[in-house]
Design a protein around this motif. Sequence first.
Motif, short mmCIF file in Angstrom:
data_model
loop_
_atom_site.label_atom_id
_atom_site.label_comp_id
_atom_site.label_asym_id
_atom_site.label_seq_id
_atom_site.Cartn_x
_atom_site.Cartn_y
_atom_site.Cartn_z
N SER A 49 0.85 -1.20 0.00
CA SER A 49 0.00 0.00 0.00
C SER A 49 0.88 1.24 0.00
N GLY A 50 0.44 2.25 -0.74
CA GLY A 50 1.18 3.50 -0.78
C GLY A 50 0.56 4.45 -1.78
N ILE A 51 1.35 5.44 -2.20
CA ILE A 51 0.89 6.40 -3.20
C ILE A 51 1.55 6.04 -4.53
N VAL A 52 0.71 5.76 -5.54
CA VAL A 52 1.21 5.28 -6.83
C VAL A 52 0.99 6.32 -7.91
N LYS A 53 2.00 6.49 -8.73
CA LYS A 53 1.84 7.30 -9.94
C LYS A 53 1.05 6.44 -10.93
N PHE A 54 0.00 7.01 -11.54
CA PHE A 54 -0.79 6.23 -12.50
C PHE A 54 0.14 5.64 -13.56
N PRO A 55 0.01 4.33 -13.80
CA PRO A 55 0.90 3.72 -14.80
C PRO A 55 0.54 4.20 -16.20
N GLY A 56 1.55 4.35 -17.04
CA GLY A 56 1.30 4.62 -18.45
C GLY A 56 1.05 3.30 -19.16
N PHE A 57 0.45 3.34 -20.33
CA PHE A 57 0.07 2.16 -21.10
C PHE A 57 1.21 1.15 -21.22
N ALA A 58 2.40 1.64 -21.55
CA ALA A 58 3.52 0.73 -21.82
C ALA A 58 4.63 0.82 -20.76
N ASP A 59 4.33 1.39 -19.60
CA ASP A 59 5.35 1.53 -18.54
C ASP A 59 5.88 0.17 -18.11
N LYS A 60 7.19 0.03 -18.13
CA LYS A 60 7.81 -1.23 -17.72
C LYS A 60 8.05 -1.27 -16.21
N LYS A 61 7.94 -0.09 -15.55
CA LYS A 61 8.11 -0.03 -14.10
C LYS A 61 7.01 0.81 -13.48
N VAL A 62 6.68 0.50 -12.23
CA VAL A 62 5.66 1.24 -11.49
C VAL A 62 6.31 1.83 -10.25
N LYS A 63 6.04 3.10 -10.02
CA LYS A 63 6.63 3.81 -8.88
C LYS A 63 5.59 3.95 -7.77
N ILE A 64 5.96 3.57 -6.54
CA ILE A 64 5.07 3.68 -5.40
C ILE A 64 5.82 4.27 -4.21
N LYS A 65 5.18 5.20 -3.51
CA LYS A 65 5.78 5.81 -2.33
C LYS A 65 5.17 5.15 -1.09
N VAL A 66 6.00 4.49 -0.31
CA VAL A 66 5.57 3.83 0.92
C VAL A 66 6.18 4.58 2.09
N GLY A 67 5.33 5.32 2.83
CA GLY A 67 5.87 6.19 3.88
C GLY A 67 6.67 7.30 3.24
N GLU A 68 7.94 7.38 3.58
CA GLU A 68 8.81 8.41 3.00
C GLU A 68 9.72 7.84 1.91
N GLU A 69 9.60 6.55 1.67
CA GLU A 69 10.48 5.89 0.71
C GLU A 69 9.80 5.66 -0.63
N ASN A 70 10.54 5.91 -1.71
CA ASN A 70 10.05 5.62 -3.06
C ASN A 70 10.60 4.27 -3.52
N GLU A 71 9.72 3.46 -4.04
CA GLU A 71 10.14 2.15 -4.54
C GLU A 71 9.65 1.98 -5.98
N LYS A 72 10.39 1.16 -6.74
CA LYS A 72 9.99 0.85 -8.11
C LYS A 72 9.90 -0.65 -8.27
N PHE A 73 8.86 -1.08 -9.01
CA PHE A 73 8.68 -2.49 -9.27
C PHE A 73 8.53 -2.71 -10.77
N ALA A 74 9.11 -3.79 -11.26
CA ALA A 74 8.97 -4.13 -12.67
C ALA A 74 7.53 -4.54 -12.93
N SER A 75 6.94 -4.01 -13.99
CA SER A 75 5.55 -4.34 -14.32
C SER A 75 5.34 -5.84 -14.50
N LYS A 76 6.34 -6.52 -15.02
CA LYS A 76 6.21 -7.96 -15.27
C LYS A 76 6.07 -8.76 -13.97
N ASP A 77 6.45 -8.15 -12.84
CA ASP A 77 6.33 -8.83 -11.54
C ASP A 77 5.00 -8.52 -10.85
N LEU A 78 4.19 -7.65 -11.48
CA LEU A 78 2.93 -7.23 -10.86
C LEU A 78 1.74 -7.87 -11.56
#
Length: 264
Positions: A49-78
């Motif tokens: 859970s966190g604050i997510v930037k809306f993914p773009g159609f072809a985005d290969k990574k998704v950015k999420i802010k959990v607390g004060e930390e920014n994390e990125k996840f590969a779309s293929k893992d989601l």
Amino acid sequence: MKLNIFLVMSALCVTSLLQAQSAGITFNLGMGEQKADAIVFKKDKQKISGIVKFPGFADKKVKIKVGEENEKFASKDLDSIQIFDANKKLWYTFVWTKTKVYKKKGTEFKIIDENWICKMIEGKASLYMGGEQYGIKEVKVEDEKTKEKVKEEKMKVVTKEVYHYLKRSNEDYPVLVSMSSNALSAGYNAFFREYGVYYFKDSPEIAKKIEDKEYKYDDIEKVVALYNVKPKKQEPKAEPKSEVKATKTKATPKAGSKTTAKKK
């Protein structure tokens, strides 16, 4: 014949456009980057859970802010992302999935690599929306009771091309059935008539209304909502009392009971 060739070429052009969009021109309609509270569902069953930037159609990574930390996840893992509106009452589900386009009506498909598409309606046929960039914006909709136009916030594609996919539970990937545009709309209704009529062939009434242009490409949500309505069960008619015949039943001895004959 010319129309069929045009439609097949349109589908193939759409395929090329989908594959090239990540490097192409973005038609941003003044939305800017949008973020929201969200839950990210990973394929290994983890939830974040966190604050997510809306993914773009072809985005290969998704950015999420959990607390004060920014994390990125590969779309293929989601598996999916559930995004909440400002009131946290409505949410939108984005799925990372392959999609299909028709090469020929009802005969062949071309499978497109994974992209982020947004589920708009869930049901017998689920409706998904795709496009280069997404955003929640204020739109006018018809109030069901008053039939007046009212404003509400809704997830939209905020770039030029908008793709509408449909998927039944027994289908492997969502299929491109309709297209629209935030700019010019030439040719989109011809595309919808060709492939909408085929997709809804199991509902002759809907298919005919698409064929007759009663339903057009921009009625896609209305068409899907109608298709998903469960038919009412026919209640058996009560027989008029005058026609009900009384029937006599023969009394039968209970199981295990003995009968004795009278002695003469």
